[in-house]
Enzyme design. Structure first.
Site, mmCIF file in Angstrom:
data_model
loop_
_atom_site.group_PDB
_atom_site.id
_atom_site.type_symbol
_atom_site.label_atom_id
_atom_site.label_comp_id
_atom_site.label_asym_id
_atom_site.label_seq_id
_atom_site.Cartn_x
_atom_site.Cartn_y
_atom_site.Cartn_z
ATOM 1 N N ARG A 41 -4.883 9.253 -11.255
ATOM 2 C CA ARG A 41 -5.843 8.419 -10.516
ATOM 3 C C ARG A 41 -6.805 9.248 -9.665
ATOM 4 O O ARG A 41 -7.985 8.928 -9.576
ATOM 5 C CB ARG A 41 -5.094 7.415 -9.663
ATOM 6 C CG ARG A 41 -4.327 6.431 -10.561
ATOM 7 C CD ARG A 41 -3.946 5.211 -9.826
ATOM 8 N NE ARG A 41 -3.147 4.322 -10.644
ATOM 9 C CZ ARG A 41 -2.459 3.296 -10.172
ATOM 10 N NH1 ARG A 41 -2.497 3.033 -8.877
ATOM 11 N NH2 ARG A 41 -1.772 2.536 -10.968
ATOM 12 N N ASP A 148 -6.173 -7.795 1.835
ATOM 13 C CA ASP A 148 -5.623 -6.658 1.098
ATOM 14 C C ASP A 148 -6.238 -5.389 1.679
ATOM 15 O O ASP A 148 -7.351 -5.415 2.217
ATOM 16 C CB ASP A 148 -5.943 -6.764 -0.402
ATOM 17 C CG ASP A 148 -4.956 -5.966 -1.249
ATOM 18 O OD1 ASP A 148 -4.070 -6.578 -1.877
ATOM 19 O OD2 ASP A 148 -5.059 -4.713 -1.270
HETATM 20 C C1 LIG Z 1 1.573 -5.567 -6.536
HETATM 21 S S1 LIG Z 1 0.276 -6.276 -5.608
HETATM 22 C C2 LIG Z 1 0.913 -7.899 -5.290
HETATM 23 C C3 LIG Z 1 -0.146 -8.982 -5.386
HETATM 24 C C4 LIG Z 1 0.364 -10.397 -5.146
HETATM 25 N N1 LIG Z 1 0.859 -10.556 -3.804
HETATM 26 C C5 LIG Z 1 1.425 -10.767 -6.160
HETATM 27 O O1 LIG Z 1 2.610 -10.792 -5.832
HETATM 28 O O2 LIG Z 1 1.077 -11.025 -7.320
HETATM 29 C C6 LIG Z 1 0.459 -5.453 -4.026
HETATM 30 C C7 LIG Z 1 -0.803 -5.493 -3.175
HETATM 31 O O3 LIG Z 1 -0.475 -5.056 -1.847
HETATM 32 C C8 LIG Z 1 -1.557 -4.311 -1.348
HETATM 33 N N2 LIG Z 1 -1.099 -3.413 -0.250
HETATM 34 C C9 LIG Z 1 -0.297 -2.344 -0.336
HETATM 35 N N3 LIG Z 1 -0.154 -1.759 0.873
HETATM 36 C C10 LIG Z 1 -0.877 -2.506 1.741
HETATM 37 C C11 LIG Z 1 -1.131 -2.407 3.140
HETATM 38 N N4 LIG Z 1 -0.623 -1.425 3.902
HETATM 39 N N5 LIG Z 1 -1.932 -3.339 3.708
HETATM 40 C C12 LIG Z 1 -2.464 -4.343 2.953
HETATM 41 N N6 LIG Z 1 -2.276 -4.471 1.636
HETATM 42 C C13 LIG Z 1 -1.487 -3.565 1.026
HETATM 43 C C14 LIG Z 1 -2.054 -3.546 -2.558
HETATM 44 O O4 LIG Z 1 -3.387 -3.107 -2.412
HETATM 45 C C15 LIG Z 1 -1.886 -4.562 -3.688
HETATM 46 O O5 LIG Z 1 -3.068 -5.260 -3.978
#
Ligand SMILES: C[S@@+](CC[C@H](N)C(=O)[O-])C[C@H]1O[C@@H](n2cnc3c(N)ncnc32)[C@H](O)[C@@H]1O
Length: 278
Positions: A41, A148
């Site tokens: 990435r 997010d």
């Molecule tokens: C795997 S996705 C889950 C999306 C959705 N909640 C679902 O369950 O389908 C995890 C998301 O958490 C966000 N994320 C990770 N660390 C974070 C942080 N410290 N603050 C805000 N968002 C975060 C990532 O950018 C990502 O879009």
């Protein structure tokens, strides 16, 4: 082990720099198994910037003025896997149990506030919006805050546009009611109707930030498939902050492989990965 079979060399010390940077900035723990992911990435960024390799990239990130590049690193590293009506039992619980409760409880204010924390490209808040719009009368004031850390996913979410392959989780009836199918150059794409989007506010927010900028409390919070990337103390702090941000009896929904067992005692379990604040 140094990754060096490619265009650039990711030395152990370079990888350790990114491990530290990402954990400090986002709470996400990057273990050794993520080395290939970090390489692939971030090497795209190195190529796009025309740099010679990881050391030059790290020098750039160490520069105090490199805030935009830090955002690029975070956007590149986050895992954004999501889907409409992912973990369908959560939406069934909302429709059959939680919303009838909230309709009774909030009958005077006619107000419902929801937070989708870690909303990724928007499938989660739009699925919630469909369920709420179908079950609440026009006299209800309901809003979803969708946040997010990754600014790229929020742009996709705000566009309301998805490829037709992404909508398989949405029933045919809901597709008919809430989606517009693209034609001509837009064929193969769908757009969620604007009236659903009007109930959702998409905002960048790092869950590690203190304090959070919102003052009001939420009737329920979705934070699914997010804490899985954090270490135990970070998980505990985060879900306890959610408890402070929930109304009395407010609910927290987490992901299918997550649990609050031995994380906190501030919630009671009321269903599979569904918790109510004590
Ligand atoms: C795997 S996705 C889950 C999306 C959705 N909640 C679902 O369950 O389908 C995890 C998301 O958490 C966000 N994320 C990770 N660390 C974070 C942080 N410290 N603050 C805000 N968002 C975060 C990532 O950018 C990502 O879009």
């Amino acid at each position: 082990m140094t990754v060096m079979n490619r265009q650039y060399t990711l030395a152990d010390s370079d990888f350790e720099f990114f491990q530290r940077l990402i954990t400090v900035q986002t709470g996400i723990v990057i273990n050794e198994t993520k080395k290939e992911l970090v390489y692939s990435r971030l090497s795209k960024r190195i190529r796009a910037l025309g740099l010679s390799g990881f050391s030059e990239y790290i020098d750039l990130l160490r520069n105090v003025d490199s805030k935009d590049e830090l955002v690029a690193v975070i956007n590149a590293i986050t895992t954004n896997l999501t889907a409409f009506f992912r973990e369908e039992h959560h939406f069934e619980y909302i429709e059959q149990t939680l919303l009838p409760e909230l309709i009774r409880k909030n009958r005077n204010s006619k107000k419902i506030r929801i937070w989708s924390a870690g909303c990724s490209t928007g499938e989660e808040p739009y699925s919630l919006a469909m369920v709420l719009a179908e079950n609440l009368g026009a006299d209800w004031d309901w809003k979803i805050l969708a946040t997010d850390i990754d600014t790229d996913v929020l742009n996709t979410a705000r566009s309301r546009i998805y490829s037709a392959e992404r909508i398989t989780g949405i029933s045919a009836e809901r597709q008919k009611r809430w989606l517009k199918k693209g034609t001509g150059p837009n064929s193969g794409l769908v757009q969620i109707k604007k009236e659903l989007g009007e109930h959702i506010s998409f905002n960048p927010l790092n869950l590690m930030d203190r304090p959070w900028p919102m003052s009001g409390k939420f009737d329920f919070i979705f934070c699914r498939n997010v804490i899985i990337y954090f270490d135990m103390p970070t998980k505990t702090k985060l879900v306890e902050r959610y408890a402070d941000q929930l109304v009395d009896d407010g609910h927290l929904f987490i992901g299918h492989s997550e649990s609050l067992f031995q994380v906190t005692d501030r919630y009671d379990s009321v269903g599979n990965t569904i918790y109510r604040k004590r």
